[in-house]
Structure formats: structure tokens, C-alpha cells
Design a protein around this motif. Structure first.
Motif, PDB file in Angstrom:
ATOM      1  N   SER A 161       0.840  -1.189   0.000  1.00  0.00           N
ATOM      2  CA  SER A 161       0.000   0.000   0.000  1.00  0.00           C
ATOM      3  C   SER A 161       0.878   1.242   0.000  1.00  0.00           C
ATOM      4  CB  SER A 161      -0.911   0.007   1.233  1.00  0.00           C
ATOM      5  OG  SER A 161      -1.767   1.123   1.227  1.00  0.00           O
TER       6      SER A 161
ATOM      7  N   TYR B 228       1.782   4.518   2.163  1.00  0.00           N
ATOM      8  CA  TYR B 228       1.731   4.798   3.595  1.00  0.00           C
ATOM      9  C   TYR B 228       2.135   6.233   3.889  1.00  0.00           C
ATOM     10  CZ  TYR B 228       1.355  -0.201   4.646  1.00  0.00           C
ATOM     11  OH  TYR B 228       0.924  -1.503   4.735  1.00  0.00           O
TER      12      TYR B 228
ATOM     13  N   ASN C 131       4.023   8.430   6.881  1.00  0.00           N
ATOM     14  CA  ASN C 131       5.040   8.147   7.913  1.00  0.00           C
ATOM     15  C   ASN C 131       5.637   6.762   7.715  1.00  0.00           C
ATOM     16  OD1 ASN C 131       4.520  10.649   9.400  1.00  0.00           O
ATOM     17  ND2 ASN C 131       2.599   9.686  10.018  1.00  0.00           N
TER      18      ASN C 131
ATOM     19  N   GLU D 241       6.978   4.202  13.576  1.00  0.00           N
ATOM     20  CA  GLU D 241       5.943   3.627  14.437  1.00  0.00           C
ATOM     21  C   GLU D 241       4.564   4.218  14.131  1.00  0.00           C
ATOM     22  OE1 GLU D 241       7.153   4.185  18.433  1.00  0.00           O
ATOM     23  OE2 GLU D 241       8.789   2.703  18.342  1.00  0.00           O
ATOM     24  N   LYS D 242       4.531   5.400  13.511  1.00  0.00           N
ATOM     25  CA  LYS D 242       3.273   6.066  13.173  1.00  0.00           C
ATOM     26  C   LYS D 242       2.806   5.745  11.754  1.00  0.00           C
ATOM     27  CE  LYS D 242       4.079   9.967  16.295  1.00  0.00           C
ATOM     28  NZ  LYS D 242       4.198  11.455  16.386  1.00  0.00           N
ATOM     29  N   GLN D 243       3.413   4.739  11.144  1.00  0.00           N
ATOM     30  CA  GLN D 243       3.058   4.365   9.767  1.00  0.00           C
ATOM     31  C   GLN D 243       1.560   4.099   9.660  1.00  0.00           C
ATOM     32  OE1 GLN D 243       5.641   1.569   7.554  1.00  0.00           O
ATOM     33  NE2 GLN D 243       3.881   0.210   7.490  1.00  0.00           N
ATOM     34  N   LYS D 244       0.936   4.694   8.628  1.00  0.00           N
ATOM     35  CA  LYS D 244      -0.507   4.567   8.438  1.00  0.00           C
ATOM     36  C   LYS D 244      -0.821   4.339   6.961  1.00  0.00           C
ATOM     37  CE  LYS D 244      -4.855   7.107   9.016  1.00  0.00           C
ATOM     38  NZ  LYS D 244      -5.467   8.404   9.431  1.00  0.00           N
ATOM     39  N   ARG D 245      -1.620   3.310   6.695  1.00  0.00           N
ATOM     40  CA  ARG D 245      -1.987   2.989   5.312  1.00  0.00           C
ATOM     41  C   ARG D 245      -2.914   4.053   4.742  1.00  0.00           C
ATOM     42  NH1 ARG D 245      -4.130  -2.912   3.867  1.00  0.00           N
ATOM     43  NH2 ARG D 245      -1.934  -3.323   4.285  1.00  0.00           N
ATOM     44  N   LEU D 246      -2.621   4.449   3.501  1.00  0.00           N
ATOM     45  CA  LEU D 246      -3.450   5.426   2.806  1.00  0.00           C
ATOM     46  C   LEU D 246      -4.199   4.707   1.691  1.00  0.00           C
ATOM     47  CD1 LEU D 246      -4.113   8.488   2.578  1.00  0.00           C
ATOM     48  CD2 LEU D 246      -2.246   8.643   0.907  1.00  0.00           C
ATOM     49  N   LYS D 247      -5.485   4.433   1.918  1.00  0.00           N
ATOM     50  CA  LYS D 247      -6.265   3.661   0.951  1.00  0.00           C
ATOM     51  C   LYS D 247      -6.838   4.534  -0.160  1.00  0.00           C
ATOM     52  CE  LYS D 247      -7.646  -0.008   4.160  1.00  0.00           C
ATOM     53  NZ  LYS D 247      -8.794  -0.735   4.759  1.00  0.00           N
TER      54      LYS D 247
ATOM     55  N   TYR E 109       0.095  16.273   1.204  1.00  0.00           N
ATOM     56  CA  TYR E 109       1.084  15.342   1.737  1.00  0.00           C
ATOM     57  C   TYR E 109       2.457  15.592   1.111  1.00  0.00           C
ATOM     58  CZ  TYR E 109      -2.963  12.691   3.461  1.00  0.00           C
ATOM     59  OH  TYR E 109      -4.123  12.298   4.089  1.00  0.00           O
TER      60      TYR E 109
ATOM     61  N   GLU F  23       5.907  14.035   2.680  1.00  0.00           N
ATOM     62  CA  GLU F  23       5.612  12.603   2.660  1.00  0.00           C
ATOM     63  C   GLU F  23       6.082  11.989   1.336  1.00  0.00           C
ATOM     64  OE1 GLU F  23       4.531  10.646   4.885  1.00  0.00           O
ATOM     65  OE2 GLU F  23       3.531  11.887   6.396  1.00  0.00           O
TER      66      GLU F  23
END
Length: 300
Positions: free
Chosen positions: A206, A208, A210, A214-220, A230, A235
Motif C-alpha cells: 500500500s 503509507y 510516515n 511507528e506512526k506508519q498509516k496505510r493510505l487507501k 502530503y 511525505e
């Protein structure tokens, strides 16, 4: 990767496929440098052409066998594709594109001294060879590719970003020692063949925010404005070299704004919107007139 492609075949997509060649073209150059005292070395552009053929053949045959297993009768062809670039592109004098295998610093420095390489650290502790990577300006053979794709043939084209060529002073094509980013070429080719979708199949599951923290977040899902926001925040930068990181996102935004259309197509639509018949007009003159009328309309 073939499983990913079969997803589109099952849905009756017309397909044009491109691929990378960074590790392979790096190995080609290294192989020749090891034997240069016995066998004359080939230019980088010829190595790109060679890897287009070899990788294209492997994808083509694997895909043909996959189609047989699926009991689907479709042809697959590989085209050796040239891509026109600007001979004065600043990237040519500033090598940034990573190719070949990764080395520890000491080994990379040894090879650089021995073979006159340019090297850079890609990720911490990983050093690789870098070569010029100009932006693609025009994908040759576009009409032929579009004709094949439109009739249902699966086309493998602009492999490795395409073979870089430029128009010399007498109007002839001439090769260039460089490689072209495959994603930029794919986007450019998509415009030429009027593709409705561009898919980039990678080994990352995917996009992401970050990434790698530890703050990695998937961007759908993201809108065009969110992507630009971003990008401005920095980013999507990790893991990309200097020649591609921000530029890839900027080009993505440009493609979204143009909705897959070429700049000429966008200009023609803008001209018609302000009441200009663009037929036979010089593009530069048309652009100025359109901009002037758009400005007048915006001030009214």
C-alpha cells in the motif's frame, strides 16, 4: 506479478505493460566491464535495449503460458521501444538513478575507482551505481502500440523506461548513455494510448504516511488536493532518489489534472471553451491567446 495481471485479464481489460530493468542493466554493464579487455563494451543505451528484449521475452512467455492455463486466446507481443529525451536535460550531467546491485561502501568505492563509476548511498549502508536519468518527452511507436492494445493484444512496451534517444543537429535519432524512469514513461505512454487507468504493481502492499516509522498509516484513498498536501509536508520521500522523489508526485498531480489527456489535447479543449478554433494554429501562439482570453474571463 502474473497473478496481479490475470486480475485484469479476467475483467477483459486491454493491457499495455512496462517493467523496470535497474538491476539487470547494472549487471549488463558490470559484466562488460569485467571483460572489456577481451570483448568491446556496449553503450548503456544498447544495454537498455538488450534488457528490454530479455525481460520482455520472459514476461511474454510466462504470460502466454498463464493465458493457456486460463484457456484464453490472446496474443502477447514485446516491442523494443525508443523514447525521445532532451539532450540538454540537466539530469544528464547529474547522475542520480540507481542501477545494479547493492554494495557496502568499501566495495562500491573500489568498483567506482576501478571502472570510473558514479556511486551514491541509497539507504543506510547500501551503496549503488548511479547513471543519468532524463525525463521522457515522447514515446515513439505510440500509434502502433495503441492499435495493438485497442484490438486486444497484450503489449509489453517501454521496458526499463525505454531506450533513450534524442534528435541531433541534422534531425537524426541518436542514442544516449542514460536510463529513463519506468513510471514516468508509463504515465507518458498512458496519455498517448488514451489509457483510462495506470496501475503500478510493487512489492509494497500500500501507500503509507510516515512510512517506516511507528506512526506508519496505510493510505487507501486520497483526493488530488490531499496528495498535494502530503507532498508539501514531505511525505512519500523515503526510499526515492533525488531525481525522482518530489517529481514523481508532481507528475502524478499533473496527470490527475489532465485526466489522462496529452498537453495538446488539454490545450485544444481550453481553446474551444473560450471560443477559439484551434485548427491549424501554432501551439505556442494558441497557448498565448487561450491564456489571454482565460484571464479576461476570470476578471469579468
Amino acid at each position: 506479478a502474473l497473478d496481479g495481471i490475470s486480475h485484469f485479464i479476467n475483467r477483459n481489460y486491454n493491457l499495455c505493460i512496462n517493467h523496470g530493468n535497474g538491476p539487470q542493466v547494472g549487471n549488463e554493464l558490470y559484466r562488460m566491464e569485467l571483460t572489456q579487455n577481451k570483448i568491446p563494451s556496449l553503450p548503456l543505451g544498447v544495454c537498455v535495449a538488450a534488457t528490454q528484449g530479455t525481460i520482455g521475452y520472459m514476461i511474454q512467455q510466462s504470460l502466454q503460458n498463464k493465458l493457456r492455463n486460463m484457456d484464453i486466446d490472446r496474443e502477447v507481443v514485446t516491442l523494443i521501444s525508443q523514447v525521445i529525451v532532451n539532450a540538454n536535460d540537466p539530469q544528464i550531467k547529474n547522475p542520480q538513478k540507481f542501477i545494479g546491485p547493492r554494495y557496502i561502501k568499501e566495495k562500491a568505492e573500489d568498483l567506482a575507482n576501478k571502472f570510473n563509476w558514479h556511486i551514491k548511498e541509497q539507504t543506510k549502508g547500501d551503496w549503488r551505481r548511479v547513471v543519468p536519468s532524463p525525463m521522457p518527452e515522447y514515446i515513439m511507436h505510440g500509434k502502433s502500440i495503441k492499435a495493438l492494445v485497442d484490438r486486444g493484444t497484450i503489449v509489453i512496451s517501454s521496458g526499463g523506461g525505454g531506450i533513450p534517444v534524442f534528435n541531433n543537429d541534422v534531425g537524426h535519432l541518436e542514442g544516449l548513455d542514460a536510463v529513463i524512469d519506468k513510471d514516468f514513461s508509463a504515465a507518458k505512454l498512458g496519455r498517448i494510448i488514451r489509457a483510462q487507468e495506470l496501475w503500478i504493481i510493487t512489492d509494497i502492499d500500500s501507500v503509507y504516511l510516515n512510512f517506516g516509522t511507528e506512526k506508519q498509516k496505510r493510505l487507501k484513498i486520497a483526493t488530488r488536493d490531499q496528495i498535494e498536501e502530503y507532498l508539501n509536508k514531505g511525505e512519500f520521500q523515503k526510499g526515492l532518489d533525488e531525481s525522482t522523489k518530489a517529481l514523481k508526485l508532481e507528475k502524478t498531480i499533473e496527470d490527475m489534472d489532465n485526466q489522462g489527456r496529452t498537453p495538446d489535447q488539454v490545450l485544444i479543449e481550453r481553446a474551444k471553451a473560450v471560443g477559439i478554433d484551434p485548427t491549424g494554429m501554432n501551439p505556442d501562439e494558441l497557448k498565448k491567446k487561450v491564456a489571454a482570453l482565460e484571464k479576461i474571463e476570470s476578471e469579468e
